[in-house]
Scaffold this motif. Structure first.
Motif, PDB file in Angstrom:
ATOM      1  N   ARG A 197     -10.433  11.907  -3.131  1.00 53.72           N
ATOM      2  CA  ARG A 197      -9.333  11.045  -3.567  1.00 53.72           C
ATOM      3  C   ARG A 197      -8.030  11.605  -3.005  1.00 53.72           C
ATOM      4  O   ARG A 197      -7.691  12.762  -3.278  1.00 53.72           O
ATOM      5  CB  ARG A 197      -9.266  10.974  -5.095  1.00 53.72           C
ATOM      6  N   ILE A 198      -7.326  10.778  -2.257  1.00 58.52           N
ATOM      7  CA  ILE A 198      -6.092  11.231  -1.615  1.00 58.52           C
ATOM      8  C   ILE A 198      -5.007  10.186  -1.831  1.00 58.52           C
ATOM      9  O   ILE A 198      -5.255   8.980  -1.721  1.00 58.52           O
ATOM     10  CB  ILE A 198      -6.302  11.467  -0.102  1.00 58.52           C
ATOM     11  N   ILE A 199      -3.813  10.657  -2.147  1.00 56.85           N
ATOM     12  CA  ILE A 199      -2.629   9.803  -2.259  1.00 56.85           C
ATOM     13  C   ILE A 199      -1.703  10.150  -1.098  1.00 56.85           C
ATOM     14  O   ILE A 199      -1.367  11.324  -0.906  1.00 56.85           O
ATOM     15  CB  ILE A 199      -1.896  10.029  -3.596  1.00 56.85           C
ATOM     16  N   LEU A 200      -1.313   9.151  -0.336  1.00 57.10           N
ATOM     17  CA  LEU A 200      -0.468   9.384   0.840  1.00 57.10           C
ATOM     18  C   LEU A 200       0.790   8.547   0.737  1.00 57.10           C
ATOM     19  O   LEU A 200       0.730   7.318   0.631  1.00 57.10           O
ATOM     20  CB  LEU A 200      -1.236   9.019   2.119  1.00 57.10           C
ATOM     21  N   GLN A 201       1.934   9.217   0.749  1.00 57.77           N
ATOM     22  CA  GLN A 201       3.213   8.515   0.775  1.00 57.77           C
ATOM     23  C   GLN A 201       3.796   8.666   2.168  1.00 57.77           C
ATOM     24  O   GLN A 201       4.024   9.787   2.636  1.00 57.77           O
ATOM     25  CB  GLN A 201       4.186   9.064  -0.275  1.00 57.77           C
ATOM     26  N   ALA A 202       4.030   7.537   2.829  1.00 57.47           N
ATOM     27  CA  ALA A 202       4.561   7.552   4.197  1.00 57.47           C
ATOM     28  C   ALA A 202       5.514   6.389   4.352  1.00 57.47           C
ATOM     29  O   ALA A 202       5.120   5.227   4.181  1.00 57.47           O
ATOM     30  CB  ALA A 202       3.417   7.448   5.209  1.00 57.47           C
ATOM     31  N   PRO A 203       6.774   6.654   4.660  1.00 61.18           N
ATOM     32  CA  PRO A 203       7.757   5.572   4.768  1.00 61.18           C
ATOM     33  C   PRO A 203       7.399   4.570   5.856  1.00 61.18           C
ATOM     34  O   PRO A 203       6.553   4.817   6.725  1.00 61.18           O
ATOM     35  CB  PRO A 203       9.059   6.310   5.106  1.00 61.18           C
ATOM     36  N   THR A 204       8.064   3.431   5.801  1.00 55.95           N
ATOM     37  CA  THR A 204       7.883   2.395   6.796  1.00 55.95           C
ATOM     38  C   THR A 204       8.098   2.970   8.193  1.00 55.95           C
ATOM     39  O   THR A 204       9.053   3.696   8.440  1.00 55.95           O
ATOM     40  CB  THR A 204       8.886   1.248   6.542  1.00 55.95           C
ATOM     41  N   GLY A 205       7.179   2.652   9.097  1.00 54.69           N
ATOM     42  CA  GLY A 205       7.314   3.115  10.475  1.00 54.69           C
ATOM     43  C   GLY A 205       6.631   4.428  10.760  1.00 54.69           C
ATOM     44  O   GLY A 205       6.664   4.917  11.899  1.00 54.69           O
ATOM     45  N   ALA A 206       5.989   5.028   9.751  1.00 56.46           N
ATOM     46  CA  ALA A 206       5.332   6.320   9.971  1.00 56.46           C
ATOM     47  C   ALA A 206       4.035   6.177  10.763  1.00 56.46           C
ATOM     48  O   ALA A 206       3.582   7.123  11.402  1.00 56.46           O
ATOM     49  CB  ALA A 206       5.058   6.996   8.625  1.00 56.46           C
ATOM     50  N   GLY A 207       3.409   4.981  10.678  1.00 55.55           N
ATOM     51  CA  GLY A 207       2.151   4.762  11.384  1.00 55.55           C
ATOM     52  C   GLY A 207       0.931   4.829  10.484  1.00 55.55           C
ATOM     53  O   GLY A 207      -0.192   4.931  10.971  1.00 55.55           O
ATOM     54  N   MET A 265      -2.354   4.477  -0.160  1.00 58.30           N
ATOM     55  CA  MET A 265      -1.166   4.704   0.679  1.00 58.30           C
ATOM     56  C   MET A 265      -0.037   3.755   0.271  1.00 58.30           C
ATOM     57  O   MET A 265      -0.271   2.625  -0.139  1.00 58.30           O
ATOM     58  CB  MET A 265      -1.495   4.451   2.151  1.00 58.30           C
ATOM     59  N   SER A 266       1.182   4.237   0.439  1.00 64.43           N
ATOM     60  CA  SER A 266       2.335   3.393   0.157  1.00 64.43           C
ATOM     61  C   SER A 266       3.580   3.987   0.788  1.00 64.43           C
ATOM     62  O   SER A 266       3.669   5.200   1.004  1.00 64.43           O
ATOM     63  CB  SER A 266       2.550   3.252  -1.348  1.00 64.43           C
ATOM     64  N   ALA A 267       4.522   3.113   1.090  1.00 64.59           N
ATOM     65  CA  ALA A 267       5.817   3.587   1.567  1.00 64.59           C
ATOM     66  C   ALA A 267       6.632   4.169   0.423  1.00 64.59           C
ATOM     67  O   ALA A 267       7.492   5.019   0.621  1.00 64.59           O
ATOM     68  CB  ALA A 267       6.587   2.441   2.229  1.00 64.59           C
ATOM     69  N   THR A 268       6.369   3.687  -0.788  1.00 62.53           N
ATOM     70  CA  THR A 268       7.063   4.197  -1.964  1.00 62.53           C
ATOM     71  C   THR A 268       6.101   4.254  -3.136  1.00 62.53           C
ATOM     72  O   THR A 268       5.279   3.359  -3.306  1.00 62.53           O
ATOM     73  CB  THR A 268       8.276   3.309  -2.336  1.00 62.53           C
ATOM     74  N   LEU A 269       6.180   5.304  -3.909  1.00 56.31           N
ATOM     75  CA  LEU A 269       5.346   5.413  -5.105  1.00 56.31           C
ATOM     76  C   LEU A 269       6.170   5.192  -6.374  1.00 56.31           C
ATOM     77  O   LEU A 269       5.717   5.479  -7.480  1.00 56.31           O
ATOM     78  CB  LEU A 269       4.671   6.777  -5.152  1.00 56.31           C
ATOM     79  N   GLN A 270       7.386   4.653  -6.189  1.00 59.63           N
ATOM     80  CA  GLN A 270       8.254   4.381  -7.325  1.00 59.63           C
ATOM     81  C   GLN A 270       7.615   3.302  -8.205  1.00 59.63           C
ATOM     82  O   GLN A 270       7.308   2.204  -7.754  1.00 59.63           O
ATOM     83  CB  GLN A 270       9.623   3.894  -6.827  1.00 59.63           C
ATOM     84  N   GLY A 271       7.392   3.608  -9.461  1.00 54.09           N
ATOM     85  CA  GLY A 271       6.788   2.657 -10.372  1.00 54.09           C
ATOM     86  C   GLY A 271       5.281   2.548 -10.257  1.00 54.09           C
ATOM     87  O   GLY A 271       4.684   1.656 -10.854  1.00 54.09           O
ATOM     88  N   VAL A 272       4.647   3.428  -9.477  1.00 50.57           N
ATOM     89  CA  VAL A 272       3.185   3.389  -9.310  1.00 50.57           C
ATOM     90  C   VAL A 272       2.606   4.669  -9.910  1.00 50.57           C
ATOM     91  O   VAL A 272       2.721   5.734  -9.307  1.00 50.57           O
ATOM     92  CB  VAL A 272       2.790   3.267  -7.821  1.00 50.57           C
ATOM     93  N   PRO A 273       1.975   4.601 -11.076  1.00 49.44           N
ATOM     94  CA  PRO A 273       1.487   5.821 -11.753  1.00 49.44           C
ATOM     95  C   PRO A 273       0.166   6.336 -11.183  1.00 49.44           C
ATOM     96  O   PRO A 273      -0.799   6.571 -11.915  1.00 49.44           O
ATOM     97  CB  PRO A 273       1.342   5.358 -13.210  1.00 49.44           C
ATOM     98  N   LEU A 274       0.110   6.515  -9.879  1.00 52.63           N
ATOM     99  CA  LEU A 274      -1.128   6.981  -9.243  1.00 52.63           C
ATOM    100  C   LEU A 274      -1.495   8.390  -9.694  1.00 52.63           C
ATOM    101  O   LEU A 274      -2.663   8.704  -9.896  1.00 52.63           O
ATOM    102  CB  LEU A 274      -0.972   6.947  -7.719  1.00 52.63           C
ATOM    103  N   ALA A 275      -0.493   9.249  -9.821  1.00 53.61           N
ATOM    104  CA  ALA A 275      -0.772  10.640 -10.190  1.00 53.61           C
ATOM    105  C   ALA A 275      -1.397  10.731 -11.585  1.00 53.61           C
ATOM    106  O   ALA A 275      -2.244  11.590 -11.839  1.00 53.61           O
ATOM    107  CB  ALA A 275       0.512  11.464 -10.133  1.00 53.61           C
ATOM    108  N   GLN A 276      -1.003   9.815 -12.487  1.00 53.49           N
ATOM    109  CA  GLN A 276      -1.583   9.819 -13.826  1.00 53.49           C
ATOM    110  C   GLN A 276      -3.020   9.307 -13.798  1.00 53.49           C
ATOM    111  O   GLN A 276      -3.885   9.807 -14.523  1.00 53.49           O
ATOM    112  CB  GLN A 276      -0.738   8.955 -14.780  1.00 53.49           C
ATOM    113  N   LEU A 277      -3.280   8.296 -12.971  1.00 55.84           N
ATOM    114  CA  LEU A 277      -4.631   7.747 -12.895  1.00 55.84           C
ATOM    115  C   LEU A 277      -5.570   8.676 -12.134  1.00 55.84           C
ATOM    116  O   LEU A 277      -6.747   8.789 -12.473  1.00 55.84           O
ATOM    117  CB  LEU A 277      -4.599   6.368 -12.217  1.00 55.84           C
ATOM    118  N   LEU A 278      -5.026   9.360 -11.113  1.00 57.86           N
ATOM    119  CA  LEU A 278      -5.843  10.237 -10.258  1.00 57.86           C
ATOM    120  C   LEU A 278      -5.278  11.655 -10.279  1.00 57.86           C
ATOM    121  O   LEU A 278      -4.744  12.147  -9.280  1.00 57.86           O
ATOM    122  CB  LEU A 278      -5.851   9.697  -8.816  1.00 57.86           C
ATOM    123  N   PRO A 279      -5.362  12.332 -11.406  1.00 60.81           N
ATOM    124  CA  PRO A 279      -4.744  13.661 -11.506  1.00 60.81           C
ATOM    125  C   PRO A 279      -5.369  14.698 -10.578  1.00 60.81           C
ATOM    126  O   PRO A 279      -4.722  15.693 -10.248  1.00 60.81           O
ATOM    127  CB  PRO A 279      -4.961  14.035 -12.986  1.00 60.81           C
TER     128      PRO A 279
END
Length: 845
Positions: free
Chosen positions: A22-32, A155-169
């Motif tokens: 399980r991996i969470i990846l935050q990468a801004p727009t244009g990162a590829g 994956m997401s450009a922003t994790l604001q408002g997305v409680p991924l860390a709580q669901l996937l500790p």
């Protein structure tokens, strides 16, 4: 591709995949992350199987797949392919499939082991569609139960408002740098003096003028020439606004500007044209909904104009309909939109609101699971085998009211039983594959109706109606019979043909329209929308079976009908009735024949104010519509009790003896609940009205007149709802009186604000060093200190401070007025008394 920032993160990602799934990846727009990353994964031997990458929108899935296939120098459907609703380009050699989220849900439902799939990637997970949350939940269930080797990458450009860390500790979190150029932000809100005569709303007219000014290089000093000579992306809330603005701009833009549109149900060829690079010597203007907010890259964009609005679907569980409202976007969305201007060079974004308003925008949009209709999601959950959405590992708990309505409707349609278990009919409807459980139910019911009949007309018509109702765009007019022929000329005919084949009907769609009639159309639509059968109520329009009022255009032919089935309507802001967009006339005879099973006889009673007594009758009802009435000669206790409870709910608790003792008990219980919500039930007015059957109904047998309600001892009835232990605890934590050192039991009054007020003569509070505390020390009593004549002298929640300060002035004033009473200089260290100085001094110590 090699220069994209995501490449520097790939070794770390590859190493993480060797140890975690399980991996969470935050990468801004244009990162590829949507391009270079999946291409790299194709060549990693650690990924032994297919890769599914989810995109929230069809246009993004198609565009990304086509781009990646070109990078591999292969046709679509070889190593890289895509699946979206109604369109598939994959083969047995496809290793990377770009799919929309609903496709993943169906794949998991059909194969709960995801055989052959090594990895599932959720791209742009921050958009939080219902299908996003459900797809992730099901993938996690598969991974937890049968596929611990399945890799999940969110994956997401922003994790604001997305409680991924709580669901996937236990997930590994990686962060990539983005590749974007500086973006200058301008603010230009529409002002009051800009109002003019126009068919457009003021903000839309203002947007049109701003776009023209930016292309012409006038009145926008923040915009440089390099940016102005590029292309522009303009964000609008929906298709209707896009088409209006297109009409406004057509004759006003410079000659070198090519105007394109971008929205969800636009034909694929036109979407591709909007994404493609501009022609030589031309600049582009793309008017888009938020489909272009993420994932998509539109070539040559250096300018963004943001209306600041979006369409938000808000489901009303009372009416069972979704309202599309115009809402302000969030700060996260505004940032995403602005980022579209900085993909190829330094860009400029004009926001059509004030900088002050920007600071007041919500941080992130509400997820759809809180605001949207949950019927399709709940149907998927039932097929998965859960009895509640709470049993799934969801990012956000579902809206309870919306979920309850969904389960109730599924049960009414016989798709699930009372225990929320899928029925045999429900399984057949699920296999049909329609996005709406209502329409799947309609087709399966039609199939059963024609099972013993060689004439398949009704089933074929059901398939055409399902295609029409799932279509995003429709022709003019609200009569379904007028709309059906237009279906044959639109893109929806492809879907109609697929469903006809699925029902083993070989004829062309047109053949099922030859004998189309109101009887058959109304019968089928009533099966799908029993809660939207509507009865005329004169000039005011119609009332649906669920109690909602609706209206049609006055010149609509259906406006004169006695009965309708409403397939599509919308609530309107500021109006009490919804507007009908699609309906058919219902022959009344259907309710006595084929649709008689929807109607029930039930006994009802009510209070007649003019006669001063209860009246009872039998009613034949369709939902909340009364079709027929018959008087009942006798009124039994159960029916009378039901009528009384309904009347109390209608007129509120004022019919009962809600005296001061009751109110004090309510205030005390509210405070006690804050410390121990499990032991103390809620007894607010709202809670009491909801639970009348439990605490009041057993005591109504002898009530035959309304005035008798006021004689009931409501305080004792409510007190009896508490256990003996709870009553003892309540008296200990929040007593009704406080024992003073003088022997007086001073009353304590509680109020709605949560304050406890103890009223006592000042002389009896002498010697108290501080204000008493209740509720295990959590609540400080507010002391109301009285004069010898019981008039208020002071109000304080800090008795120690009062003695040291304000008391001095009180003492000066009161000594002259009440010279016989004690006004000591050191009140905190003086014995209290309830007598005059003479009697106090005369008392033996």
């Amino acid at each position: 591709m090699d220069a994209l920032p995501i490449n520097s993160l790939l070794p770390e990602l590859r190493q993480a995949l060797a140890s975690v799934n399980r991996i969470i990846l935050q990468a801004p727009t244009g990162a590829g992350k949507s391009t270079a990353l999946p291409l790299a994964l194709l060549d990693w031997p650690e990924i032994n199987g297919r890769i599914l990458m989810l995109e929230p929108r069809r246009v993004a899935a198609r565009s990304i797949a086509a781009y990646l296939a070109r990078c591999r120098q292969q046709p679509l459907g070889q190593t890289v392919g895509y699946r979206v609703r109604g369109e598939t380009h994959v083969s047995r050699n496809t290793k990377l499939e770009i799919i929309t989220e609903g496709i993943l849900t169906r794949m998991i439902q059909q194969d709960p082991t995801l055989d052959g799939v090594a990895m599932v990637i959720f791209d742009e997970i921050h958009e939080r569609h219902l299908t996003t949350d459900l797809g992730l939940a099901l993938a996690l269930e598969v991974q937890t139960s049968v596929r611990d080797d399945l890799k999940i990458l969110a994956m997401s450009a922003t994790l604001q408002g997305v409680p991924l860390a709580q669901l996937l500790p236990d997930a590994c979190t990686l962060t990539s740098e983005g590749r974007s150029f500086p973006i200058t932000i301008g603010y230009r809100a529409v002002s009051g003096h800009q109002q003019e005569r126009s068919a457009l709303p003021a903000w839309l007219s203002h947007m049109g003028k701003t776009i023209v000014a930016m292309f012409n290089g006038t009145d926008v000093p923040e915009l440089n020439d390099v940016q102005r000579l590029g292309s522009m992306l303009a964000f609008l809330p929906g298709r209707a606004e896009i088409l209006k603005l297109q009409e406004y701009l057509t004759a006003r833009l410079p000659d070198d500007i090519q105007l394109y549109l971008m929205y969800g149900d636009l034909p694929a060829a036109l979407q591709d044209a909007a994404i493609a690079p501009p022609m030589a010597g031309k600049r582009k203007l793309v008017l888009s909904t938020n489909v272009a907010e993420s994932s998509l890259t539109i070539e040559g964009i250096t300018m963004v104009v943001d209306s600041g609005y979006r369409r938000q679907a808000s489901f009303n569980p009372r009416t069972g309909v979704t309202r599309l409202g115009l809402k302000r976007i969030s700060q996260a969305s505004a940032q995403q939109r602005a980022g579209r201007a900085g993909r190829v060079a330094a860009g400029f974004c004009m926001r059509l609101w004030s900088q002050e308003e920007q600071g007041r925008l919500a941080a992130a949009d509400d997820p759809e699971i809180l605001t949207g209709e949950l019927l399709p999601m709940v149907f998927e959950a039932a097929n998965w085998g859960v009895k509640s959405l709470a049993q799934l590992p969801l990012l956000t708990p579902a809206n309870e009211a919306n979920e309850a309505v969904a389960w109730e409707l599924l049960q009414a349609l016989e798709l699930v039983d009372a225990q929320h278990k899928l029925t045999e009919h429900g399984r057949a409807a699920y296999q049909f594959g329609a996005t709406s459980p209502r329409l799947a139910h309609m087709v399966v019911k039609a199939s059963a109706l024609v099972a013993d009949n060689a004439d398949k007309q009704l089933l074929g018509l059901a398939c055409l109606l399902a295609a029409l109702l799932e279509a995003r765009s429709r022709g003019s007019g609200c009569d379904v019979l007028d709309q059906l022929p237009q279906l044959l000329r639109g893109p929806e005919v492809k879907q109609a043909k697929q469903w006809l084949r699925r029902c083993q009907l070989a004829e062309e769609p047109a053949s099922y329209l030859k004998a189309v009639n109101y009887h058959d159309v109304a019968l089928l639509l009533a099966l799908a929308f029993p809660d939207r059968i509507a009865k005329a109520r004169g000039a005011a329009g119609f009332v649906l079976a669920n109690g909602t009022g609706v209206t049609l255009e006055r010149d609509a032919a259906l406006a004169s009908a006695d009965w309708l089935v409403v397939a599509d309507f919308q609530e309107q802001e500021g109006r009490s009735s919804g507007r009908v967009y699609l309906a058919t006339m219902l022959p009344a005879a259907l309710l006595d024949n084929e649709l008689a099973f929807l109607c029930q006889w039930q006994d009802e009673a009510g209070w007649d104010d003019s006669k001063g007594r209860f009246l009872a009758e039998r009613q034949r009802r369709l939902g909340k519509l009364i079709l027929k009435r018959e008087p009942l000669p006798q009124l039994d206790n159960a029916l009378k009790c039901k009528a009384l409870l309904a009347l109390i709910r209608q007129r509120s608790l004022s019919l009962l003896n809600m005296d001061d003792r009751v109110r004090q008990l309510q205030f005390r219980l509210r405070l006690a609940q804050s410390t121990d919500p499990t032991q103390f039930p809620e007894m607010s007015d709202t809670a009491l009205l909801t639970s009348l059957e439990q605490w009041l109904a057993p005591y109504l047998d002898d009530v035959s007149q309304l005035k008798q309600l006021a004689t009931l001892d409501i305080y004792s009835l409510l007190l009896n709802c508490l256990s003996w232990q709870a009553r003892q605890q309540l008296d200990e934590w929040l007593p009704t009186h406080w024992p003073m050192a003088t022997g007086t039991r001073a009353p304590i009054r509680y109020d709605e604000s949560g304050r406890a007020l103890l009223s006592v003569r000042l002389q009896e509070a002498l010697g108290m060093s501080d204000s008493p505390r209740l509720l295990q020390g959590k609540l400080v009593i507010t002391m109301e200190l009285l004069s010898p004549a019981h008039r208020p002298l002071a109000l304080t929640a800090d008795l120690a401070s009062f003695w040291q300060g304000p008391y001095t002035e009180v003492k000066k004033e009161m000594r002259g007025r009440y010279p016989k009473h004690l006004w000591p200089d050191d009140p905190a260290n003086t014995l209290p008394t309830k007598y005059t100085k003479k009697r106090t001094e005369a008392k033996p110590s």
